[in-house]
Write a protein that holds these residues in place. Sequence first.
Motif, PDB file in Angstrom:
ATOM      1  N   ASP A  44      -1.662   4.136 -16.833  1.00  0.00           N
ATOM      2  CA  ASP A  44      -0.426   4.584 -15.789  1.00  0.00           C
ATOM      3  C   ASP A  44      -0.794   4.962 -14.295  1.00  0.00           C
ATOM      4  O   ASP A  44      -0.614   4.540 -13.486  1.00  0.00           O
ATOM      5  CB  ASP A  44       0.419   5.823 -16.294  1.00  0.00           C
ATOM      6  CG  ASP A  44       1.565   5.886 -15.672  1.00  0.00           C
ATOM      7  OD1 ASP A  44       2.470   4.987 -15.669  1.00  0.00           O
ATOM      8  OD2 ASP A  44       2.065   7.318 -15.555  1.00  0.00           O
ATOM      9  N   VAL A  45      -1.943   5.844 -14.377  1.00  0.00           N
ATOM     10  CA  VAL A  45      -2.639   6.085 -12.979  1.00  0.00           C
ATOM     11  C   VAL A  45      -2.759   5.072 -12.090  1.00  0.00           C
ATOM     12  O   VAL A  45      -2.472   4.769 -10.932  1.00  0.00           O
ATOM     13  CB  VAL A  45      -3.744   7.271 -12.963  1.00  0.00           C
ATOM     14  CG1 VAL A  45      -4.618   7.312 -11.914  1.00  0.00           C
ATOM     15  CG2 VAL A  45      -3.029   8.781 -13.402  1.00  0.00           C
ATOM     16  N   ALA A 101       1.282   2.779  -7.287  1.00  0.00           N
ATOM     17  CA  ALA A 101       1.163   2.391  -6.063  1.00  0.00           C
ATOM     18  C   ALA A 101       0.901   3.918  -5.482  1.00  0.00           C
ATOM     19  O   ALA A 101      -0.026   4.032  -4.364  1.00  0.00           O
ATOM     20  CB  ALA A 101       2.198   1.801  -5.249  1.00  0.00           C
ATOM     21  N   ASN A 102       1.535   5.016  -5.815  1.00  0.00           N
ATOM     22  CA  ASN A 102       1.418   6.093  -5.058  1.00  0.00           C
ATOM     23  C   ASN A 102       0.281   7.127  -5.643  1.00  0.00           C
ATOM     24  O   ASN A 102       0.530   8.449  -5.125  1.00  0.00           O
ATOM     25  CB  ASN A 102       2.915   6.851  -5.215  1.00  0.00           C
ATOM     26  CG  ASN A 102       3.436   7.381  -6.530  1.00  0.00           C
ATOM     27  OD1 ASN A 102       2.978   6.648  -7.537  1.00  0.00           O
ATOM     28  ND2 ASN A 102       3.745   8.453  -6.802  1.00  0.00           N
ATOM     29  N   THR A 152      -1.284  12.262  -5.385  1.00  0.00           N
ATOM     30  CA  THR A 152      -0.186  11.741  -5.799  1.00  0.00           C
ATOM     31  C   THR A 152       0.696  11.766  -4.469  1.00  0.00           C
ATOM     32  O   THR A 152       0.852  13.059  -3.839  1.00  0.00           O
ATOM     33  CB  THR A 152       0.562  12.483  -6.856  1.00  0.00           C
ATOM     34  OG1 THR A 152      -0.356  12.579  -8.065  1.00  0.00           O
ATOM     35  CG2 THR A 152       1.998  11.908  -7.337  1.00  0.00           C
ATOM     36  N   ILE A 153       1.135  10.758  -3.963  1.00  0.00           N
ATOM     37  CA  ILE A 153       1.660  10.579  -2.828  1.00  0.00           C
ATOM     38  C   ILE A 153       3.284  10.582  -3.152  1.00  0.00           C
ATOM     39  O   ILE A 153       3.972   9.924  -3.866  1.00  0.00           O
ATOM     40  CB  ILE A 153       1.350   9.258  -1.730  1.00  0.00           C
ATOM     41  CG1 ILE A 153      -0.123   9.335  -1.571  1.00  0.00           C
ATOM     42  CG2 ILE A 153       2.290   9.262  -0.706  1.00  0.00           C
ATOM     43  CD1 ILE A 153      -0.626   8.053  -1.101  1.00  0.00           C
ATOM     44  N   PHE A 205      -3.820   5.809   4.271  1.00  0.00           N
ATOM     45  CA  PHE A 205      -2.491   6.236   3.912  1.00  0.00           C
ATOM     46  C   PHE A 205      -1.716   7.035   5.078  1.00  0.00           C
ATOM     47  O   PHE A 205      -1.634   8.113   5.028  1.00  0.00           O
ATOM     48  CB  PHE A 205      -2.346   7.148   2.650  1.00  0.00           C
ATOM     49  CG  PHE A 205      -2.697   6.389   1.415  1.00  0.00           C
ATOM     50  CD1 PHE A 205      -1.910   5.534   0.677  1.00  0.00           C
ATOM     51  CD2 PHE A 205      -3.917   6.680   0.878  1.00  0.00           C
ATOM     52  CE1 PHE A 205      -2.446   4.832  -0.538  1.00  0.00           C
ATOM     53  CE2 PHE A 205      -4.373   6.193  -0.259  1.00  0.00           C
ATOM     54  CZ  PHE A 205      -3.602   5.132  -0.872  1.00  0.00           C
ATOM     55  N   PRO A 206      -1.769   6.216   6.049  1.00  0.00           N
ATOM     56  CA  PRO A 206      -1.479   7.035   7.364  1.00  0.00           C
ATOM     57  C   PRO A 206       0.000   7.567   7.456  1.00  0.00           C
ATOM     58  O   PRO A 206       0.054   8.666   8.276  1.00  0.00           O
ATOM     59  CB  PRO A 206      -1.458   5.822   8.559  1.00  0.00           C
ATOM     60  CG  PRO A 206      -1.291   4.635   7.842  1.00  0.00           C
ATOM     61  CD  PRO A 206      -1.792   4.973   6.355  1.00  0.00           C
ATOM     62  N   GLN A 207       0.779   7.563   6.735  1.00  0.00           N
ATOM     63  CA  GLN A 207       2.060   8.127   6.571  1.00  0.00           C
ATOM     64  C   GLN A 207       1.937   9.410   6.064  1.00  0.00           C
ATOM     65  O   GLN A 207       2.890  10.197   6.209  1.00  0.00           O
ATOM     66  CB  GLN A 207       2.890   7.216   5.702  1.00  0.00           C
ATOM     67  CG  GLN A 207       2.790   7.169   4.241  1.00  0.00           C
ATOM     68  CD  GLN A 207       1.717   6.534   3.432  1.00  0.00           C
ATOM     69  OE1 GLN A 207       0.929   5.735   4.334  1.00  0.00           O
ATOM     70  NE2 GLN A 207       1.767   6.203   2.175  1.00  0.00           N
ATOM     71  N   VAL A 208       0.633   9.785   5.063  1.00  0.00           N
ATOM     72  CA  VAL A 208       0.586  11.293   4.728  1.00  0.00           C
ATOM     73  C   VAL A 208       0.191  12.134   5.732  1.00  0.00           C
ATOM     74  O   VAL A 208      -0.762  11.832   6.628  1.00  0.00           O
ATOM     75  CB  VAL A 208      -0.571  11.225   3.542  1.00  0.00           C
ATOM     76  CG1 VAL A 208      -0.709  12.650   3.090  1.00  0.00           C
ATOM     77  CG2 VAL A 208       0.029  10.118   2.176  1.00  0.00           C
TER      78      VAL A 208
END
Length: 165
Positions: free
Chosen positions: A45-46, A50-51, A70-71, A107-110
């Motif tokens: 599952d991991v 995608a997140n 986990t995003i 992941f620049p959105q983080v």
Amino acid sequence: MGYLREAEKDDVKLLYEWVNESSVRKNSFSTAEITYDEHLKWFEDVLSKANVKQFIYMDEDGPAGQVRITINGDRAEISYSVCAEKRCMGIGKEMLVLLAQQIKSEFPQVLTLTAKVKPDNIASQKAFQDLGYEQKYHAYEIEVDKAVNCKISQKNKGGGIAVNQ
């Protein structure tokens, strides 16, 4: 200094050994031993989400720890552990710094990193605090059976309501 690599299907047995190590279970929020079938399902599952990103920390001797994020939107929650033989060597902090660098580029959105640490997991608390993470809140829990049996008495001397269990 070591490096992070993305976890692969072949890491399932290694991560299974690490997750059931006694001190990892003690410091986890779910302390029960994990069966191999449960772990295999979880790991598949991991790897499919995608997140969620699972990394293996590698040093000169090979795998030495794992770290996962986990995003959720602009936040990423961290979970990590160091293999028993490599604890107390600063690897936890090193993994967290490498993870932040990885997140910044991949992941620049983080914008914010978070972690949940049990009160008696002093080593992890120290690792996060030493790197500048701030403690934001305390979490409380009670079993429902205990909560329903609490008795509220009249105001105590300080003016508040006293609760007796």
